[in-house]
Scaffold this active site. Sequence first.
Site, PDB file in Angstrom:
ATOM      1  N   GLU A  56     -20.537  -3.232  -1.538  1.00  5.58           N
ATOM      2  CA  GLU A  56     -21.258  -1.986  -1.449  1.00  5.58           C
ATOM      3  C   GLU A  56     -22.852  -2.027  -1.064  1.00  5.58           C
ATOM      4  OE1 GLU A  56     -21.646   0.639  -5.314  1.00  5.58           O
ATOM      5  OE2 GLU A  56     -22.600   2.190  -4.112  1.00  5.58           O
ATOM      6  N   GLY A  96     -27.271  -4.578 -11.195  1.00  6.06           N
ATOM      7  CA  GLY A  96     -26.868  -4.757 -12.352  1.00  6.06           C
ATOM      8  C   GLY A  96     -25.438  -5.145 -12.592  1.00  6.06           C
ATOM      9  N   ALA A  97     -24.517  -4.277 -11.755  1.00  6.48           N
ATOM     10  CA  ALA A  97     -22.996  -4.512 -11.795  1.00  6.48           C
ATOM     11  C   ALA A  97     -22.303  -3.727 -10.686  1.00  6.48           C
ATOM     12  CB  ALA A  97     -22.413  -4.238 -13.139  1.00  6.48           C
ATOM     13  N   MET A  98     -21.230  -4.198 -10.607  1.00  8.49           N
ATOM     14  CA  MET A  98     -20.387  -3.355  -9.401  1.00  8.49           C
ATOM     15  C   MET A  98     -19.090  -2.923  -9.847  1.00  8.49           C
ATOM     16  SD  MET A  98     -20.734  -2.201  -6.448  1.00  8.49           S
ATOM     17  CE  MET A  98     -19.000  -0.999  -5.841  1.00  8.49           C
ATOM     18  N   GLU A  99     -18.715  -1.825  -9.612  1.00 11.23           N
ATOM     19  CA  GLU A  99     -17.345  -1.232 -10.111  1.00 11.23           C
ATOM     20  C   GLU A  99     -16.179  -1.630  -9.046  1.00 11.23           C
ATOM     21  OE1 GLU A  99     -19.951   0.569  -8.552  1.00 11.23           O
ATOM     22  OE2 GLU A  99     -19.239   2.295  -7.473  1.00 11.23           O
ATOM     23  N   ASN A 100     -16.040  -2.541  -8.367  1.00 16.53           N
ATOM     24  CA  ASN A 100     -15.027  -2.988  -7.633  1.00 16.53           C
ATOM     25  C   ASN A 100     -13.492  -2.576  -8.261  1.00 16.53           C
ATOM     26  OD1 ASN A 100     -16.709  -4.353  -5.840  1.00 16.53           O
ATOM     27  ND2 ASN A 100     -16.896  -5.663  -7.355  1.00 16.53           N
ATOM     28  N   HIS A 155     -20.625   2.236 -17.910  1.00 14.42           N
ATOM     29  CA  HIS A 155     -20.813   3.094 -16.154  1.00 14.42           C
ATOM     30  C   HIS A 155     -19.791   2.580 -15.475  1.00 14.42           C
ATOM     31  CE1 HIS A 155     -23.862   4.243 -13.253  1.00 14.42           C
ATOM     32  NE2 HIS A 155     -23.166   3.292 -12.617  1.00 14.42           N
ATOM     33  N   GLU A 156     -19.758   1.303 -15.464  1.00 13.47           N
ATOM     34  CA  GLU A 156     -18.829   0.856 -14.179  1.00 13.47           C
ATOM     35  C   GLU A 156     -17.047   1.051 -14.718  1.00 13.47           C
ATOM     36  OE1 GLU A 156     -20.230  -0.363 -11.806  1.00 13.47           O
ATOM     37  OE2 GLU A 156     -22.257  -0.914 -12.955  1.00 13.47           O
ATOM     38  N   HIS A 201     -16.837   4.800 -13.394  1.00  7.60           N
ATOM     39  CA  HIS A 201     -16.848   4.752 -11.949  1.00  7.60           C
ATOM     40  C   HIS A 201     -15.367   4.674 -11.656  1.00  7.60           C
ATOM     41  CE1 HIS A 201     -20.612   4.778  -9.931  1.00  7.60           C
ATOM     42  NE2 HIS A 201     -20.908   3.853 -10.323  1.00  7.60           N
TER      43      HIS A 201
HETATM   44  N1  PHE Z   1     -22.676   0.805  -7.603  1.00 10.56           N
HETATM   45  C1  PHE Z   1     -23.292  -0.179  -8.486  1.00 10.56           C
HETATM   46  C2  PHE Z   1     -23.297   0.632  -9.841  1.00 10.56           C
HETATM   47  O1  PHE Z   1     -23.969   1.527  -9.885  1.00 10.56           O
HETATM   48  C3  PHE Z   1     -24.498  -0.567  -8.265  1.00 10.56           C
HETATM   49  C4  PHE Z   1     -24.714  -1.537  -6.871  1.00 10.56           C
HETATM   50  C5  PHE Z   1     -24.881  -1.017  -5.869  1.00 10.56           C
HETATM   51  C6  PHE Z   1     -24.495  -2.545  -6.931  1.00 10.56           C
HETATM   52  C7  PHE Z   1     -25.064  -1.869  -4.534  1.00 10.56           C
HETATM   53  C8  PHE Z   1     -24.324  -3.623  -5.958  1.00 10.56           C
HETATM   54  C9  PHE Z   1     -24.921  -3.318  -5.036  1.00 10.56           C
HETATM   55  O2  PHE Z   1     -22.522   0.706 -10.778  1.00 10.56           O
HETATM   56 ZN    ZN Z   2     -22.985   3.426 -10.382  1.00 12.86          ZN
END
Ligand code: PHE
Ligand code: ZN
Length: 867
Positions: free
Chosen positions: A133, A272-276, A308-309, A312
């Site tokens: 992302e 912070g983190a990523m919701e893959n 949060h993740e 998502h």
């Molecule tokens: N989508 C992630 C979040 O808010 C944030 C994020 C954006 C992480 C771009 C990495 C790169 O949970």
């Molecule tokens: Zn987010």
Amino acid sequence: MNIATQPDDAQQAHPIVYLKDYQQPTYLVESVSLNISIFSNGTLVNSSLVMKRQAGASLGELVLLGRDLELLEVCVNGQELRPDQYRLDRESLTIFGAPDQCVVDTQVRIHPESNTQLEGLYQAGELFVTQNEPEGFRKITFFPDRPDVLSVFTTRIEADKKYPTLLANGNLIEAGDASDGRHYAIWQDPTKKPSYLFACVVGDLAVLKDSYTTIEGREVSLELYTEAKDLDKCHVGMQALKDSMHWDEQEYGRAYDLDNYMIVAVSQFNMGAMENKGLNIFNTACVLSDPQTTTDPSNFYVKSTIAHEYFHNWTGNRITCRDWFQLCLKEGFTVFRDQSFSETLQSPAVQRIDDVASLKSAQFAEDAGPMSHPPRPDQFVEINNFYTATVYDKGAEIARMIATLLGKQKFRQGTDEYFRRHDGEAVTVEDLLNSLSDGSGVDVRHFLPWYTQAGTPTVTGQGEYDAATQTYRLSLRQSVKPHAKYPNPKPLPIPVSTALFDRATGQVLAEQMLLLDQPEQQFVFEHIAVEPVVSLLRDFSAPVLLDFAYTDHDLAFLVQYETNGFNQWQAAQELLERVLLKGHDAEPYLQAIAQTVPSLAARDALLTARLLDVPSENYLASRIDQDYEPSEMHQRREALLNALAKRLAEYWPTAYADQPIVPYVDSSEAMGRRAWRNVVLSMAFRAGLPEAVQWASEQYQAAVCMTERLGALRALVWNDAAGAAELSVQLLADFEQCFSDEALAIDLWFSVQSGKPTVTVAEIQALLQHPRFDYTTPNRVRSVTSHFAQNPLAVWTVEGVQFYADLTKHLDAKNPVLASRILQALSRWYTLKAPLREQVKAVLKALQQDVSSSSVTETLGNLLQAE
Ligand code: PHE
Ligand code: ZN
């Protein structure tokens, strides 16, 4: 063989992308097969895309996006293409005359081992991870890399056996040996998803396993992957994951949809983190928690980031964004959801205080400067620059206002309709508002301008009491500063939660949710027997600046008698702003605090700790539009804090003694006591109490957790107390040695030094030279820059600004996303008093010659436009 891209050319303009130019994708990708084979000197990626021209989309060639890819082969329906059958440029691969349905195979080579930008596939130590992302997937393979192309992914990963962990989204369907002593795994993700949610991980990780049975009866395997030495720091995160899964079932009726949920901790991560989908990737700082090495605020942050993740999965993954302009559709709503979840973990009032404090210091400040934009912008150069406080936190406030107005039941009907209507789709902010309106039966479409307009509205007003008719008349007016890119703002619907108090008894006379949706309105309260004290925007019912004709005396009354803990805090903040920005007498504030604190501390230590918050220098600066003098504001703020400390000088010893160190407990109550003890300790230093140094030294030695240890160390290092200098040096050395293997604790060690109120630019530069400093780990870079940025006194000097310029230049190519964020600390340069203002401008102008990434170029351009 072709090289797809050339290094960024500084001369080349970075084009603006407009929302109005949105067009449906020409081709869709039904399914993707990836084959990712990792070698020490490069990674081969084979991809096979089953593509189909979309009915109704504009005619056009088949275009795949790709960046920094070495194209080795491209085939359509099994036939390798000749050079005249396609065109390759810096950003894309165009295939001429492709059939309406076809299979496109490509082979590319990429270099995760030298990828320092932390986008696409990159190597962090001995770990290979992805971050896609918003536009990272195009750095892995050629693809229509946009969120409205949803596909089923199958992923084969192959690597040396020294990397036993091979993960991708979905279910593991096969694994085994490959040639040359290597091995492989094949994963299949059953749900369609956009490419930005693709993830894979290769490394040697330990795993903490647990399970959760959903309300629908699905047994989900929960797995948290990390370096073996950190495995015992994963329990808090695991529990938070289970709590989040339960909460989303109860509050939104949303259950998890796959058989496994994996989280991987990575030490090098930009955000912070990523919701893959099914495979979240987390910055270690947002998932590892342990009383010995991390603090209470970070423990709390771990829980809310996990939530949060996880949230998502419904708001972001199953329903995603049509295009990146809609980013706040998923982020704003999801932040609102994680904030609501967090209210169940600590007192709702304190949760609201924390969220509003950060909204004001980050989002209001952003909106007051050259980066100001609506939660849904309609143009950008670099989407990475739009992961902002405005998109996230103002976006959350909009969702909250709608939820507040609809009430719990109707809001739930609205969100149910949203999930029912759009599951599996890529949608827009309008789609959300339509669903909420239709599902609840209440039209909330008039909230759209909140998403599309920039700037923080101001609500101005006054009240008038008429004893003869026993009525109280409240007049409110809204306004917002015009914005060059977003002119002609419309009036907004602004919920104003209001209470009237009897000033003699402190009783509530009336409570009402008012809706200000005209430029100017009057609200009349009847049967009000005495002249009331009014309390407005309770729980911060709208993200606005309030300029109400309270007397300081009324505000002091609210500090003492408001029953809404948030507004108690807000009244104190308002009094402080008057003292610090408008030169009001500090006495009403000091008196109200002195009368409130001792009894409140006995009941609610956490709230008391917050009640002593003083607005940050940066927030105060965001309210000053010209001739800002950092040293003047600094001195005023210091004087106020010192006066407060002295006013309660006799109380601090009792307060400190009331909070002895006890065994560690992870609860809101215990967290409150620890926070309060640290506030008292620093107040004792300010009050010049002779015992303060002794207390800090003992607290450092006796600490049972990092919150206590760090609180003591910080109080010593920051307070320059007589006789404490040597002890500070000694304890800093002790800390560094004790935690030498704990990266997150070493980040704290850097932050104590970089955040010291008297820090000099030379000291900051020395920290960058320290052997433990590391430009390739964003957490480490930020441990210096983000705390230094809290200190305008040193930042706003020629050397301070030059430091930022040099660092930006250094990081521009290596990690532009990080560089651009760091540079934003200088956003409000144009408010400085001459001659510094002109000197800073010259430094920024000179920097323009030295940077070329789209992220930094856009940010610097915005900065220089502000005058
Ligand atoms: N989508 C992630 C979040 O808010 C944030 C994020 C954006 C992480 C771009 C990495 C790169 O949970
Ligand atoms: Zn987010």
